[in-house]
Structures are given as C-alpha cells and as structure tokens.
Design a protein around this motif. Sequence first.
Motif, PDB file in Angstrom:
ATOM      1  N   LYS A   4       0.813  -1.199   0.000  1.00 17.43           N
ATOM      2  CA  LYS A   4       0.000   0.000   0.000  1.00 17.43           C
ATOM      3  C   LYS A   4       0.849   1.251   0.000  1.00 17.43           C
ATOM      4  O   LYS A   4       1.966   1.268   0.470  1.00 17.43           O
ATOM      5  N   TRP A   6       1.097   5.697   0.615  1.00 14.93           N
ATOM      6  CA  TRP A   6       1.190   6.446   1.873  1.00 14.93           C
ATOM      7  C   TRP A   6      -0.127   6.516   2.602  1.00 14.93           C
ATOM      8  O   TRP A   6      -0.177   6.652   3.813  1.00 14.93           O
ATOM      9  N   ARG A   8      -3.036   4.963   4.464  1.00 14.67           N
ATOM     10  CA  ARG A   8      -3.270   3.687   5.125  1.00 14.67           C
ATOM     11  C   ARG A   8      -4.750   3.337   4.994  1.00 14.67           C
ATOM     12  O   ARG A   8      -5.530   3.435   5.926  1.00 14.67           O
ATOM     13  N   TYR A  59       4.443   5.852   1.763  1.00 13.49           N
ATOM     14  CA  TYR A  59       4.180   5.150   3.015  1.00 13.49           C
ATOM     15  C   TYR A  59       5.450   5.200   3.862  1.00 13.49           C
ATOM     16  O   TYR A  59       6.550   4.946   3.364  1.00 13.49           O
TER      17      TYR A  59
END
Length: 386
Positions: A4, A6, A8, A59
């Motif tokens: 994934k 940045w 969440r 992320y």
Amino acid sequence: MMRKGWKRVSAVALLGTLLIGCAGEEDSIVMAPVPVVENTFTPESFWSSNVGDGVGRYYSNLTPAYEYGKVYAADRGGEVKAIDGETGKTLWAVNLSAEKPALISGGITASYSKLYLGTETGELIALDEETGDLVWRINAGGEILSKPLADESLIVVNTSRGELAAFDAESGEERWRISTDVPNLTLRGDSSPVAISGGVFWGMANGRLGAAFIENGNIIWQQTVASPKGATEIDRLVDVDATPVISGSLLYAVGYNGQLVAIDLRSGRPAWKRTYSSTTDFLVVGSYLFLVTDKDHVVAVDARSGTELWQNRDLEYRQLTAPVAISGYVVVGDAEGYLHWLDPTTGEFVAQQKLDDSGIAVAPIKADDAYIVITRDGRISKKQTQ
C-alpha cells in the motif's frame, strides 16, 4: 505482492475504490471533517527545524529518536540529522545517498552509541551517534519498513520477505535468521520486533505472532492473531503489522482482519481475544489499552479483560498515526496535519493543534517533559503541552 501507498486505507476501502472505478459510483469512503474542539490548553513551541524533504506522499513509519539529549531524524531521501534537544541547533547532518540512493524507511533506533536505520533497498545502516560517521552498512536481505530492535548487543530487523534477522550491533555481522511464509497479497508494512527476558517477539504477514530466543533465533512458539477469511484476496489479508506491546506478564498484539489478543508470555496461550482490525501501533498505559482501528476509530479497552471502555469515531478515515501518551492525554496525528488530544478516560477531545498541510505520518515522541513531532515535508519541532 501488493504494497500500500502512503494512505493507510483499509482493504474494504481499496475494494470499494476498485468497484467505483468500474461503475463510476460515488466514493463511499469519506474522511470525517475536522472536529470542532474548544482547547483546554495551547501547546507551547520551543524550536523548529527541517530534515530534508521528509517522506512526502510515500508510506513511511520513519520515526525520530530522542536519546543522549539529542533528537535524531531522517528523511526518505537519505539525510540524517542530529539536533540539540534543548536549543534545536543542528549538531551534524549526513547524506546517506551520496554514493547510491538510501530510501530510508525503518528507524530510527538509538542504542549502543549508534543510530540504526533500515532502507527500502534492504540495507541496514549504523551511524556513530556523536558524529554521524558511517560505522557499517550491510545488506539485510529485504526491505526494512519498521524500526530495528536493539537488545543483547544485537540489532534485529523484520524484513518484507518474511525474515527476522539479527546482526551484531558493533560489526554488522549476521548472527541468525528466521524465515516465515509470506502470502501473495500483503499490506505495506511490517511489525517491529520487541524483546524481554531473552525472548524476541514479532508479527508476521501470515497472521501469526512469533516468539524466539534472541540469542540464537530458535523458535519458542507461534500464535495465530488473524486467520484468512472471505472470498477475495483482499478479504483474506491478515497482516500483523503493529508492534507487539509487553506489559507485565502479557504480550498484546493485533492483526488486520483479525483480533486484538493478550497472550501469556510464558505459555504463548491467549488470555483473552477481542475482534478488532488494525495495522497501527497501539498503546498500553496501566490498565488501559488504546487502539486505532482500520477505520480510524480510536478505542480504549481494559487491558486486563479486553472489555471496551469507549470508542471515538469522530476521526474516521483521517489516516491517523499510532496513539501516544503525552502529559496524561492520548494524542493522534492525521493526514491533514492536525494533532488531536483526547481524555484517556472518556475519549472526548480536549485540544487540537494544526501543524501544517503536509500531514503527519508518525506519532510524536516524548522528549523529557516535552514532545517531538515531524510532518511529512520534514518539518520537525519540539513542543510542550502547557
């Protein structure tokens, strides 16, 4: 393997986005508006500085460290900086991307008079905490997306390849390695390991919590935190990405699409289980456990029994950081650059603070009687509640 970005987002949100892209329907995942809060105090600012370009929209769980009276911070691009904790003056700064890209993603751990950082390219790096000079730089065998553990003269990292590896803190020489199965589809993130009384504990992408002897890496036990369920691969995500928490004789862990579980450290058997889904680090203070769910609900449960005490849903889908305890309050940051202060006994808001528009990726850290907070664009500051 899916990793994934940045944001969440939950698997439900991701699936909804895919369906929306096909059907052209309105997005049903909506970030809650900023709550209107009447501040009971105004945080005081001591100093501010910058660390490169921060982590941007990537992320990241790249958390600053406070040790030896200094604040250590890094950006994704490879800049690492030491800042005087009292004055905010830069003591040294180094660029780890001078020869090749660093892409720092795991850390910072300050121990044994060194700083330890992991990278997206699979490197584990040790710097002298006093000067910033490179001590060693080795290939750890996989992305390091979480904070390394320093214990028993070892540095232990959990890599995205499903391997827990230990290295000599002084030389970087590998001491042992544990390999576990990694599902075809996982979330981007890995649990930081924790240690106590000669044991090391960590979460896995396959929904399990592991325990091993830190001296040699021999497995003690494994416990299921989340089991794959559902018809799609997204429904069957079971990552245990949150860092386990040790309090007394219990070890707490939580999984995505899984459970919040309290485990007896000696036997590895569950003391209690409750249904919660989360990938975010959580907090245990006395008999309270504070958790941010995959929908960004802030929850308090009784750490002794798992009984829910309160739940605040006013920050839904605001992409919250892990909760942290500051001056007797529970604090979380969000994607729009706000810090939210909650009463730990009721979950009600007591204060709110806007830092900037870039957002906050990681929870503030404590620095004696103050706290350090860093934003996505690399702005770092020291503040105090009152």
